[in-house]
Design a protein around this motif. Structure first.
Motif, PDB file in Angstrom:
ATOM      1  N   GLU A  30       5.102  16.400  27.915  1.00  0.00           N
ATOM      2  CA  GLU A  30       6.038  15.278  27.767  1.00  0.00           C
ATOM      3  C   GLU A  30       5.373  14.108  27.038  1.00  0.00           C
ATOM      4  OE1 GLU A  30       5.676  17.158  30.332  1.00  0.00           O
ATOM      5  OE2 GLU A  30       7.643  17.773  31.085  1.00  0.00           O
ATOM      6  N   ASP A  85       5.242  15.093  23.479  1.00  0.00           N
ATOM      7  CA  ASP A  85       6.602  14.980  22.920  1.00  0.00           C
ATOM      8  C   ASP A  85       6.932  13.531  22.560  1.00  0.00           C
ATOM      9  OD1 ASP A  85       7.649  17.506  22.727  1.00  0.00           O
ATOM     10  OD2 ASP A  85       8.398  17.556  24.777  1.00  0.00           O
ATOM     11  N   GLN A 136       7.824  12.267  18.923  1.00  0.00           N
ATOM     12  CA  GLN A 136       9.147  11.701  18.651  1.00  0.00           C
ATOM     13  C   GLN A 136       9.019  10.416  17.820  1.00  0.00           C
ATOM     14  OE1 GLN A 136      11.352  10.717  22.174  1.00  0.00           O
ATOM     15  NE2 GLN A 136      13.125   9.983  21.046  1.00  0.00           N
ATOM     16  N   SER A 168      17.518  22.717  26.589  1.00  0.00           N
ATOM     17  CA  SER A 168      16.698  21.546  26.865  1.00  0.00           C
ATOM     18  C   SER A 168      17.320  20.622  27.902  1.00  0.00           C
ATOM     19  CB  SER A 168      16.433  20.782  25.572  1.00  0.00           C
ATOM     20  OG  SER A 168      17.632  20.541  24.920  1.00  0.00           O
ATOM     21  N   ARG A 185       9.951  11.664  31.757  1.00  0.00           N
ATOM     22  CA  ARG A 185      10.287  12.706  30.789  1.00  0.00           C
ATOM     23  C   ARG A 185      10.831  12.017  29.545  1.00  0.00           C
ATOM     24  NH1 ARG A 185      11.075  17.694  31.541  1.00  0.00           N
ATOM     25  NH2 ARG A 185      12.776  17.738  30.070  1.00  0.00           N
ATOM     26  N   PRO A 186      10.766  12.706  28.405  1.00  0.00           N
ATOM     27  CA  PRO A 186      11.474  12.172  27.257  1.00  0.00           C
ATOM     28  C   PRO A 186      12.943  12.019  27.620  1.00  0.00           C
ATOM     29  CG  PRO A 186      10.053  13.958  26.617  1.00  0.00           C
ATOM     30  CD  PRO A 186      10.046  13.909  28.111  1.00  0.00           C
ATOM     31  N   SER A 211      17.365  15.432  25.075  1.00  0.00           N
ATOM     32  CA  SER A 211      17.015  16.549  24.220  1.00  0.00           C
ATOM     33  C   SER A 211      17.276  16.187  22.756  1.00  0.00           C
ATOM     34  CB  SER A 211      17.849  17.762  24.596  1.00  0.00           C
ATOM     35  OG  SER A 211      19.205  17.441  24.411  1.00  0.00           O
ATOM     36  N   SER A 260      13.077  14.452  20.258  1.00  0.00           N
ATOM     37  CA  SER A 260      12.492  14.087  21.539  1.00  0.00           C
ATOM     38  C   SER A 260      11.808  15.225  22.278  1.00  0.00           C
ATOM     39  CB  SER A 260      13.548  13.443  22.429  1.00  0.00           C
ATOM     40  OG  SER A 260      14.579  14.367  22.636  1.00  0.00           O
ATOM     41  N   SER A 261      12.012  16.471  21.906  1.00  0.00           N
ATOM     42  CA  SER A 261      11.404  17.532  22.719  1.00  0.00           C
ATOM     43  C   SER A 261      10.822  18.635  21.849  1.00  0.00           C
ATOM     44  CB  SER A 261      12.429  18.090  23.690  1.00  0.00           C
ATOM     45  OG  SER A 261      13.590  18.463  22.995  1.00  0.00           O
ATOM     46  N   SER A 280       8.154  20.516  24.086  1.00  0.00           N
ATOM     47  CA  SER A 280       8.686  21.085  25.331  1.00  0.00           C
ATOM     48  C   SER A 280       9.417  22.389  25.070  1.00  0.00           C
ATOM     49  CB  SER A 280       9.655  20.116  25.988  1.00  0.00           C
ATOM     50  OG  SER A 280       8.990  18.968  26.373  1.00  0.00           O
ATOM     51  N   THR A 281      10.140  22.422  23.955  1.00  0.00           N
ATOM     52  CA  THR A 281      10.947  23.602  23.685  1.00  0.00           C
ATOM     53  C   THR A 281      10.129  24.740  23.100  1.00  0.00           C
ATOM     54  OG1 THR A 281      11.583  22.413  21.721  1.00  0.00           O
ATOM     55  CG2 THR A 281      13.205  22.541  23.468  1.00  0.00           C
ATOM     56  N   ASP A 319      10.174  29.178  27.486  1.00  0.00           N
ATOM     57  CA  ASP A 319      11.312  28.276  27.295  1.00  0.00           C
ATOM     58  C   ASP A 319      12.180  28.666  26.108  1.00  0.00           C
ATOM     59  OD1 ASP A 319      10.316  27.004  29.377  1.00  0.00           O
ATOM     60  OD2 ASP A 319      10.360  25.001  28.503  1.00  0.00           O
TER      61      ASP A 319
END
Lengths: 225, 230
Positions: free
Chosen positions: A180, A183, A187, B168, B204-205, B208, B219-220, B223-224, B229
């Protein structure tokens, strides 16, 4: 400093993990390496001493999304935390597109955290990187320690200036908020890059320079990739 | 400020590297930026480390050696040769922002790799200067607003993996540790004299990755791409 290869349709970004010695920078990279699928990441190159301190740097590269027909690659580095390696740290921050500052939450390490934070800011300046808009994310690592300082205490120390950084509570060894954090900085980097290059990267057919493409966008998006 | 490598420049650099590779019997050679990114390369590195890792390490090695030399009072902008029975390695700075990496083949002579590489330095420095100029140029804004397009099937597939709203938006269960942090954060007392916290702590961000009228949200990205996932 992103490298945009218009011929091969690739954009490469560099993200550097900074922070206090033994604060968990290498653990962050190791957790990312462990958790990412094999097909998107390379090998983790680590140069650590017997006491787990990084001597030179750790390195991991990751291929992630395709944006506007361009594949994006991220190079992740950690810097050595010990003060005697400041020349190496300065070198590694060269051309960085974003930074994650990993602070050790242990209550007794706040002074070292602060020293590392100020050194990082000075090193960014030495590399002509302007702090006011440069992507920086704070990670308060080792939140699972019973001796962890309160979050608002750490916020006061690291994040009470005019600029507010995104902040994550994490435990790198337990994979909590590691991805996170990454991320979040990604971003900011991608959004800034997108803003700098209006409409994202102008996409042109192979062999044609983006500047020569008329009406870059919907009509000019064919590619042989 | 970003480096923009045009097709013409990429072709020119690769042609020069190709010539060098033939002349010096190289297995791999590359023009690398000072931040450790491969600008252009020819050939493959042996082993499983990969070209990107080799470039990062080579950059660190050369600039660390330069720094060491400068501390020792040596100001000459010389290259760095690693001799070996197999595959000699030669690194040479191309100005302040780029470097040349030459990796000889198993049968290549270290001295010859160095001599041949140095012969190409001037030619490659010309490209490095062009890259610097390209770096300083601001990209021209488009005539019309441009929306993000997914031009190919490959890109569509990749984006669907990464920007999958449904996947997400599925919240992962919060760990016990995270839950404990929350309790600690909200109940721990602010020490006397400390100001109240102002910064928002993100767990968390926020959302999605989606595309909006204002442009895409990224943003992810990582994560993805996690195991299991996608």
């Amino acid at each position: 400093m992103a490298l945009v290869n218009h011929r091969d349709r690739e954009v490469t970004f560099k993200i550097v993990y900074c922070g206090t010695p033994l604060g968990g920078k290498t653990s962050n990279l190791s957790a990312i390496h462990t958790r990412l699928a094999d097909n998107v990441r390379g090998d983790l190159i680590s140069m650590a001493t017997g006491s787990d301190s990084t001597v030179f740097f750790d390195y991991l590269h990751v291929n992630t999304v395709v944006i506007n027909g361009y594949s994006t690659k991220f190079q992740l580095y950690t810097v050595p935390g010990q003060s005697q390696y400041n020349a190496t740290r300065q070198l590694l921050l060269r051309g960085a597109d974003g930074v994650i500052f990993v602070a050790d939450s242990h209550g007794e390490r706040m002074e070292e955290n602060l020293a590392a934070f100020h050194t990082m800011m000075r090193n960014l300046e030495a590399n002509s990187i302007r702090g006011e808009s440069f992507p920086i994310v704070l990670q308060y690592n080792k939140r699972d320690l019973p001796e962890a300082a309160p979050v608002h205490h750490m916020d006061f120390l690291f994040n009470s200036g005019d600029r507010k950084f995104p902040t994550f509570e994490a435990s790198a060894l337990q994979y909590v908020n590691v991805v996170e954090t990454l991320d979040a900085v990604t971003q900011i980097i991608l959004e800034q890059f997108h803003q700098k290059t209006p409409g994202g990267i102008q996409v042109a057919p192979r062999g044609v320079q983006p500047a020569q493409t008329e009406g870059a966008g919907a009509e000019a998006t064919s590619t042989s990739n | 400020m970003d480096i923009h490598l045009t097709s013409e420049l990429a072709d020119g650099i690769e042609a020069a590297l190709g010539d060098l590779s033939k002349d010096a019997s190289l297995e791999y050679c590359a023009l690398i930026s000072a931040c450790g990114t491969i600008v252009a390369d020819v050939g493959r590195v042996p082993g499983t480390g990969g070209e990107a890792a080799v470039a990062a390490l080579a950059t660190g090695a050369l600039f660390a050696t330069q720094k060491l030399a400068s501390i020792l009072g040596q100001d000459e902008d010389e290259g760095l040769l690693k001799e070996d029975a197999k595959r000699p390695l030669y690194l040479h700075p191309l100005g302040a922002d780029y470097l040349l990496l030459s990796l000889g083949s198993e049968t290549a002579e270290a001295g010859l790799v160095r001599i041949a590489s140095r012969r190409f330095v001037r030619r490659l420095q010309g490209f490095a200067k062009e890259l610097c100029i390209a770096t300083e140029m601001e990209p021209e804004p488009p005539q019309q607003p441009v929306v993000v397009n997914v031009p190919t099937r490959v890109a569509e597939r990749d984006l669907s993996l990464i920007f999958d709203d449904e996947a997400s938006s599925q919240e992962r269960p919060e760990s016990k540790i995270a839950a404990a942090f929350r309790t600690d954060s909200t109940t721990s007392r602010i020490p006397d004299g400390w100001p109240a916290p102002q910064a928002e702590v993100l767990r968390r961000p926020q959302k999605s990755a989606t595309e909006t009228n204002d442009g895409p949200s990224f943003s992810s990205v990582f994560s993805t791409a996690l195991l299991g996932d996608s």
